[in-house]
Scaffold this active site. Sequence first.
Site, mmCIF file in Angstrom:
data_model
loop_
_atom_site.group_PDB
_atom_site.id
_atom_site.type_symbol
_atom_site.label_atom_id
_atom_site.label_comp_id
_atom_site.label_asym_id
_atom_site.label_seq_id
_atom_site.Cartn_x
_atom_site.Cartn_y
_atom_site.Cartn_z
ATOM 1 N N CYS A 100 0.909 -1.063 0.179
ATOM 2 C CA CYS A 100 0.213 0.166 0.262
ATOM 3 C C CYS A 100 0.495 1.411 0.373
ATOM 4 O O CYS A 100 1.736 0.913 0.569
ATOM 5 C CB CYS A 100 -1.182 -0.016 0.946
ATOM 6 S SG CYS A 100 -2.202 1.318 1.578
ATOM 7 N N GLY A 135 -1.198 -14.007 -13.764
ATOM 8 C CA GLY A 135 -1.804 -14.753 -14.406
ATOM 9 C C GLY A 135 -0.159 -15.812 -14.452
ATOM 10 O O GLY A 135 0.776 -15.525 -14.010
#
Lengths: 272, 313
Positions: free
Chosen positions: B139, B226
């Site tokens: 973050c 992915g």
Amino acid sequence: MNVNAVRSLMAIERNEAEGRGGNRRLVLRAPADWPEPAPGQFLMLHLAPPEPPRHDPLLPRPMAVYRTERRPDATLLEVLYKVVGRGTSLLAGYDPGVALPVVGPLGRGFETPGAGETALLVGGGTGIASLYGLAAAARAQADVHVLLGARHADDLMGLADFEALGVRLSLATEDGSAGHRGLVTALLERALAEADGPTRVYACGPTPMMQAVAGLAEGAGVPCTLSLENRMACGFGVCLGCAVHGPGEKLHLVCRDGPVFDTTELRVDALP
Amino acid sequence: MSAQDGTTAPAPDLSVDFAGIALRNPVLTASGTFGYGVEFGPFLDLTRLGGFVAKSLTVDPRHGNPPPRIVETPAGMLNAISLENVGVDDFVATKLPAIPDGVPVIASVFGTEIDRYAEVCKRLTGVPKVAGLEVNASCPHVKAGGIEFGQDPQALATLVAACRSATDLPLVIKLSPNVTSPAEMARVCEGEGADGIAAINTLQALEVDPETRRPALANVLGGLSGPAIRPVAQRIVFQIAQAVSIPVCGMGGITCAADAVRFLLCGATAIQVGTANYLNPEVAGEIVEGLAAYCERHGVARVADLVGALDRS
């Protein structure tokens, strides 16, 4: 929550070109007990069989459930698609017998019109495929008028099926090769002007068409329902990729909260 | 079922201990790709999993980024959802009760300031079903000008120390791959008392539409996930496992049992399935079965024997 969705491996029964515009009809052999889809629901169709593994293109594609036919040993599940890119080109190359994973039926479908209502169904391009189930389900109790638009007569998906339903049908093509020469929204203007009694508009198609339809319906004081398309990775409310703007800060997921929305739930000016 | 009768070998032992959490098998699902678990109810018996990592939680509910939020790329996808979530209290009150008993839930923790992270850790501590915490260190640190906690060793050390003092639950730090040396960051976490490392988070990426000349995502930058990232993830897990003695949970592009084995061999004690959950909501269960089949085929009695067993001879 799409509590009735299942994942199934479905063998291709037919995968054929329809007309010369790149439209194709895919018929899949789903299990006999495949859940009954509501009009407007969709499925996530994988673009390759599970073996050998293929990772490019990666994501399954959301496709409207066009029509189902129950047989004792299987459910035949029809999907109409147009070859537009890598994924649909790959799909067009599969022969009958190839089995593809499918997740569905997914999403919130259409609420059918009430008895005696006039239902104006406006379909544009590949969006036409989302409306067939609604037209078939609504014709018993409502006065159904289907307005279809495309570039050319060959792009009018499923035209013969709509004709066979026996509903009122009006066509528009941009090149005048079928019906009115121009946009389907011109047909809607006329239909709204002629409609008397309680009327509802339902639309699926390119974003500019749906925005114009929503504007015309609002101008006529008629409720309007849109079926949206959007990029999505999962189809069942997890990837959060298919968000669209609602009024204020609100974001909806097309896959879970839609794909069917009343225009009052959306910021129509900010559709994807 | 005994080896003595000459017909069947005992079923392989798939159980592992990850960071003090006993898992029935090493297959977890990754934060942000598995919702709050209940979304997978129609597809998957959650009790087959080693456990799952819930969507990252902040103190207050959080809206995500404007659309478009995802785009497909070669063998992968970019997302910029920005950690939309219901907030920690709603998670405890409404989401956790729907999770079946016996599924270890690792709650993912997130904040824009260190005391917000610590507050989420505190509120999750002692909550039934929460077996551990995974701190999402990717973050932007508001007070440090927006650099990610996980990209600055000093900020990361302060963050881990604050979370450590806020909880006695097993504490796992999920690291960003967007640094020169993830192994160095893992050492920082170990030094501050973390019980385990999770790696990798998404790779920072950008996709462009040449027709419109615009970025494909409203947020401009997104995270790549992915199969495209799997070899990068394996390299990083390998390097981290060499650098620290706390266990590593490996992830990045896993789509099948063979991929899970690859990460175990690179040194991961457990693995997480991420983007593949979107493609096949049943995949995590299939990977559990595939791992058992792999062990049987290769005469591996305990899946833990595969951890770090990369043969470099």
